[in-house]
Design an enzyme around this catalytic site. Structure first.
Site, mmCIF file in Angstrom:
data_model
loop_
_atom_site.group_PDB
_atom_site.id
_atom_site.type_symbol
_atom_site.label_atom_id
_atom_site.label_comp_id
_atom_site.label_asym_id
_atom_site.label_seq_id
_atom_site.Cartn_x
_atom_site.Cartn_y
_atom_site.Cartn_z
ATOM 1 N N TYR A 1 -26.411 9.453 10.501
ATOM 2 C CA TYR A 1 -25.181 8.799 10.693
ATOM 3 C C TYR A 1 -24.321 9.585 11.939
ATOM 4 C CZ TYR A 1 -20.670 6.222 9.446
ATOM 5 O OH TYR A 1 -19.491 5.729 9.456
ATOM 6 N N GLU B 1 -24.968 11.856 13.999
ATOM 7 C CA GLU B 1 -25.784 12.156 15.384
ATOM 8 C C GLU B 1 -25.883 10.884 15.893
ATOM 9 O OE1 GLU B 1 -25.753 14.773 17.081
ATOM 10 O OE2 GLU B 1 -25.980 16.388 15.666
ATOM 11 N N LYS C 1 -23.927 8.242 15.511
ATOM 12 C CA LYS C 1 -22.572 7.662 16.259
ATOM 13 C C LYS C 1 -22.092 8.580 17.495
ATOM 14 C CE LYS C 1 -20.949 4.565 13.214
ATOM 15 N NZ LYS C 1 -20.553 3.222 13.470
ATOM 16 N N ARG D 1 -18.670 5.096 -1.916
ATOM 17 C CA ARG D 1 -17.603 5.983 -1.441
ATOM 18 C C ARG D 1 -16.683 5.992 -2.665
ATOM 19 N NH1 ARG D 1 -16.925 2.868 4.253
ATOM 20 N NH2 ARG D 1 -17.636 1.468 3.115
ATOM 21 N N VAL E 1 -13.204 6.077 -3.124
ATOM 22 C CA VAL E 1 -12.420 5.161 -3.614
ATOM 23 C C VAL E 1 -13.213 4.243 -4.532
ATOM 24 C CG1 VAL E 1 -10.481 3.799 -3.030
ATOM 25 C CG2 VAL E 1 -10.522 5.802 -1.588
ATOM 26 N N TYR F 1 -17.651 15.178 -7.035
ATOM 27 C CA TYR F 1 -18.710 16.077 -6.407
ATOM 28 C C TYR F 1 -18.110 17.391 -6.066
ATOM 29 C CZ TYR F 1 -20.802 11.580 -6.153
ATOM 30 O OH TYR F 1 -21.307 10.076 -6.255
ATOM 31 N N GLY F 2 -18.559 18.623 -6.467
ATOM 32 C CA GLY F 2 -18.112 19.839 -6.171
ATOM 33 C C GLY F 2 -16.941 20.069 -7.053
ATOM 34 N N PRO G 1 -18.290 17.498 4.411
ATOM 35 C CA PRO G 1 -17.070 18.163 4.935
ATOM 36 C C PRO G 1 -16.099 18.790 3.923
ATOM 37 C CG PRO G 1 -17.851 16.190 6.103
ATOM 38 C CD PRO G 1 -18.536 16.037 4.804
ATOM 39 N N ARG H 1 -10.712 16.969 5.824
ATOM 40 C CA ARG H 1 -10.495 16.092 6.958
ATOM 41 C C ARG H 1 -9.412 15.401 7.183
ATOM 42 N NH1 ARG H 1 -14.750 11.785 6.365
ATOM 43 N NH2 ARG H 1 -16.558 13.333 7.092
HETATM 44 P P1 NAD Z 1 -19.835 -1.885 5.718
HETATM 45 O O1 NAD Z 1 -21.253 -1.161 5.373
HETATM 46 O O2 NAD Z 1 -18.945 -2.569 4.804
HETATM 47 O O3 NAD Z 1 -20.194 -2.875 6.838
HETATM 48 C C1 NAD Z 1 -21.160 -2.856 7.845
HETATM 49 C C2 NAD Z 1 -21.744 -4.078 8.353
HETATM 50 O O4 NAD Z 1 -22.737 -3.804 9.133
HETATM 51 C C3 NAD Z 1 -22.280 -4.593 6.988
HETATM 52 O O5 NAD Z 1 -21.961 -5.960 6.777
HETATM 53 C C4 NAD Z 1 -23.967 -4.649 7.223
HETATM 54 O O6 NAD Z 1 -24.654 -5.646 6.627
HETATM 55 C C5 NAD Z 1 -23.806 -4.719 8.844
HETATM 56 N N1 NAD Z 1 -25.140 -3.945 9.355
HETATM 57 C C6 NAD Z 1 -25.717 -2.744 9.076
HETATM 58 N N2 NAD Z 1 -26.724 -2.484 9.706
HETATM 59 C C7 NAD Z 1 -26.791 -3.669 10.479
HETATM 60 C C8 NAD Z 1 -27.800 -4.060 11.690
HETATM 61 N N3 NAD Z 1 -28.744 -3.276 12.040
HETATM 62 N N4 NAD Z 1 -27.691 -5.369 12.191
HETATM 63 C C9 NAD Z 1 -26.451 -5.962 12.057
HETATM 64 N N5 NAD Z 1 -25.686 -5.862 10.896
HETATM 65 C C10 NAD Z 1 -25.884 -4.539 10.372
HETATM 66 O O7 NAD Z 1 -18.941 -0.417 6.399
HETATM 67 P P2 NAD Z 1 -17.381 -0.573 6.703
HETATM 68 O O8 NAD Z 1 -16.773 0.416 6.014
HETATM 69 O O9 NAD Z 1 -17.054 -2.011 6.960
HETATM 70 O O10 NAD Z 1 -17.677 -0.050 8.203
HETATM 71 C C11 NAD Z 1 -17.895 -0.891 9.542
HETATM 72 C C12 NAD Z 1 -17.742 0.190 10.570
HETATM 73 O O11 NAD Z 1 -16.902 1.260 10.644
HETATM 74 C C13 NAD Z 1 -19.159 0.971 10.721
HETATM 75 O O12 NAD Z 1 -19.636 1.053 12.092
HETATM 76 C C14 NAD Z 1 -18.678 2.273 10.318
HETATM 77 O O13 NAD Z 1 -19.570 3.689 10.804
HETATM 78 C C15 NAD Z 1 -17.571 2.395 10.772
HETATM 79 N N6 NAD Z 1 -16.560 3.361 9.850
HETATM 80 C C16 NAD Z 1 -16.257 2.984 8.850
HETATM 81 C C17 NAD Z 1 -15.478 3.972 7.868
HETATM 82 C C18 NAD Z 1 -14.838 3.681 6.810
HETATM 83 O O14 NAD Z 1 -14.162 4.714 5.975
HETATM 84 N N7 NAD Z 1 -14.969 2.546 6.241
HETATM 85 C C19 NAD Z 1 -15.119 5.138 8.544
HETATM 86 C C20 NAD Z 1 -15.526 5.637 9.900
HETATM 87 C C21 NAD Z 1 -16.437 4.725 10.378
HETATM 88 N N1 UDP Z 2 -17.097 12.216 -3.684
HETATM 89 C C1 UDP Z 2 -16.688 12.438 -5.144
HETATM 90 N N2 UDP Z 2 -17.373 11.615 -6.090
HETATM 91 C C2 UDP Z 2 -17.502 10.341 -5.786
HETATM 92 C C3 UDP Z 2 -17.835 9.949 -4.419
HETATM 93 C C4 UDP Z 2 -17.596 10.942 -3.168
HETATM 94 O O1 UDP Z 2 -16.384 13.403 -5.568
HETATM 95 O O2 UDP Z 2 -17.977 9.636 -6.668
HETATM 96 C C5 UDP Z 2 -16.435 13.091 -2.711
HETATM 97 C C6 UDP Z 2 -17.522 13.201 -1.687
HETATM 98 O O3 UDP Z 2 -18.420 14.367 -1.901
HETATM 99 C C7 UDP Z 2 -16.637 13.443 -0.545
HETATM 100 C C8 UDP Z 2 -15.435 12.763 -0.629
HETATM 101 O O4 UDP Z 2 -15.287 12.381 -1.919
HETATM 102 O O5 UDP Z 2 -16.392 15.029 -0.586
HETATM 103 C C9 UDP Z 2 -15.584 11.373 0.158
HETATM 104 O O6 UDP Z 2 -16.760 10.672 0.134
HETATM 105 P P1 UDP Z 2 -17.077 9.493 0.484
HETATM 106 O O7 UDP Z 2 -18.499 9.283 0.457
HETATM 107 O O8 UDP Z 2 -16.176 8.557 0.454
HETATM 108 O O9 UDP Z 2 -17.044 9.813 2.177
HETATM 109 P P2 UDP Z 2 -17.190 10.770 3.324
HETATM 110 O O10 UDP Z 2 -17.920 11.989 2.785
HETATM 111 O O11 UDP Z 2 -17.979 10.090 4.426
HETATM 112 O O12 UDP Z 2 -16.150 11.297 3.841
#
Ligand code: NAD
Ligand code: UDP
Length: 321
Positions: A143, A145, A147, A184, A186, A202-203, A270, A273
């Site tokens: 993920y 790398e 991005k 995730r 939340v 976690y942790g 991480p 953040r």
């Molecule tokens: P999400 O998983 O709910 O949405 C991703 C969508 O992309 C889904 O509908 C999935 O079916 C579709 N998808 C995945 N692979 C695909 C493919 N190969 N072809 C077509 N569709 C595909 O995630 P999200 O939280 O809505 O995230 C959306 C974007 O924002 C992502 O690119 C993610 O990396 C980026 N992003 C999200 C967060 C966050 O906290 N939610 C943080 C940083 C970046």
């Molecule tokens: N995490 C946790 N309990 C859970 C899910 C996640 O403690 O049930 C922690 C996870 O290890 C990380 C933070 O919450 O430290 C955020 O995790 P998330 O997967 O939401 O996002 P990211 O790690 O990608 O920021």
């Protein structure tokens, strides 16, 4: 305008589509439904300006559009780690295909990049100039790398082919429509609290994250797309919480028990953040407006209604347009 949203049936994508439809644009939602679902956009099915295409971005496609919001990619660690090679293909080949489309039709292209490109950051808060601390061979690399390459591709298409690009580095975002099994933090905490189960930390829970409500994020994405700055721009909420604090807030709001189960910290998780959003404030006049408790309340309400109606497909009310 005619606007393509890849990943439009997902969490952020579907909220973005709601805004774009309400503004009167023609929207094409393209998704392979890996982590997205039709129900997230079902309310637009009968609208003459809406079109849904089941398609995988790793395959080329020919469309005529003015703007492309490229969000297709699973965002939750458990989902992007389920098939890491596919995650890389989605980020690299998928982004290449969408940039190729943008080049052919001269569309403006916005990449949904991520704070993960900073890896386990050595500077705090993170500014856009920071180049990151990413493990190239770890379980998050597909993920992170992926991005990073996607950002490189966007800038190379810009320099080499004059494609108009916008790069948003999105920090942890939450809100209604996250999947119940999203994984995730939340969504896990809210679902666990509503089910009366112990919250899994976690942790030791001292790691921090900053949580942005989805409507704020969507506003930032749209301002970036329609503004004059290429980016990259951090979009996130600079209020920082430890994971333990988040667990306590959720337990308090759901009025659940106080039980917490500590589980091992995943590899390369991480430590801290928090976005520096000076650039977003100056360039876009943007900053988050929804406080954590307010955003959590809407998220809890949404999960509660879905959990209470588990057998009934959940469809959002059609907004007025
Ligand atoms: P999400 O998983 O709910 O949405 C991703 C969508 O992309 C889904 O509908 C999935 O079916 C579709 N998808 C995945 N692979 C695909 C493919 N190969 N072809 C077509 N569709 C595909 O995630 P999200 O939280 O809505 O995230 C959306 C974007 O924002 C992502 O690119 C993610 O990396 C980026 N992003 C999200 C967060 C966050 O906290 N939610 C943080 C940083 C970046
Ligand atoms: N995490 C946790 N309990 C859970 C899910 C996640 O403690 O049930 C922690 C996870 O290890 C990380 C933070 O919450 O430290 C955020 O995790 P998330 O997967 O939401 O996002 P990211 O790690 O990608 O920021």
């Amino acid at each position: 305008m005619r606007i393509l949203v890849t990943g439009g049936a997902g969490f952020i994508g579907s909220h973005l589509i709601d805004r774009l439809m309400l503004e009167g644009h023609e929207v094409i939602c393209l998704d392979n439904f890996y982590t997205g679902h039709k129900r997230n956009v079902l309310k637009w099915f009968d609208h003459p300006y809406f079109e849904l295409i089941r398609h995988d971005v790793t395959e080329p496609i020919r469309l005529e559009v003015d703007q492309i919001y490229h969000l297709a990619c699973p965002a939750s660690p458990i989902h992007y780690q389920f098939n890491p090679v596919k995650t890389i293909k989605t980020n690299v080949i998928g982004t290449l295909n969408m940039l190729g489309l943008a080049k052919r039709v001269k569309a403006r292209f916005l990449l949904a990049s991520t704070s993960e490109i900073y890896g386990d950051p050595e500077i705090h808060p993170q500014t856009e100039d920071y180049r990151g601390n990413v493990n190239t061979i770890g379980i998050r690399s597909c993920y992170d790398e992926g991005k990073r390459v996607a950002e490189t591709l966007a800038f190379d298409y810009h320099r080499q082919n004059d494609v108009q690009i916008r790069v948003a580095r999105i920090f942890n975002t939450y809100g209604p429509r996250m999947l119940e099994n999203d994984g995730r933090v939340v969504s896990n905490f809210v679902v666990q609290a509503l089910n009366g189960a112990p919250l899994t930390i976690y942790g030791d829970g001292s790691q921090t994250r900053s949580f942005c409500y989805v409507s704020d994020l969507v506003e930032g994405l749209m301002r970036l797309m329609n503004g004059d700055h290429t980016g990259p721009v951090n979009l996130g909420n600079p209020e920082e919480y430890t994971i333990l604090q988040l667990a306590q807030v959720v337990q308090q709001m759901v009025d659940a028990g106080k039980e917490i189960r500590f589980e091992p910290l995943p590899q390369d998780d991480p430590r801290r953040r928090k976005p520096d959003i000076t650039r977003a404030q100056e360039w876009l006049g943007w900053q988050p407006t929804v406080p954590l408790r307010e955003g959590l309340q809407s998220t809890i309400d949404d999960f509660r209604s879905r959990l209470n109606n588990a057998d009934v497909p959940q469809v959002d009310r059609v907004p007025s347009y």
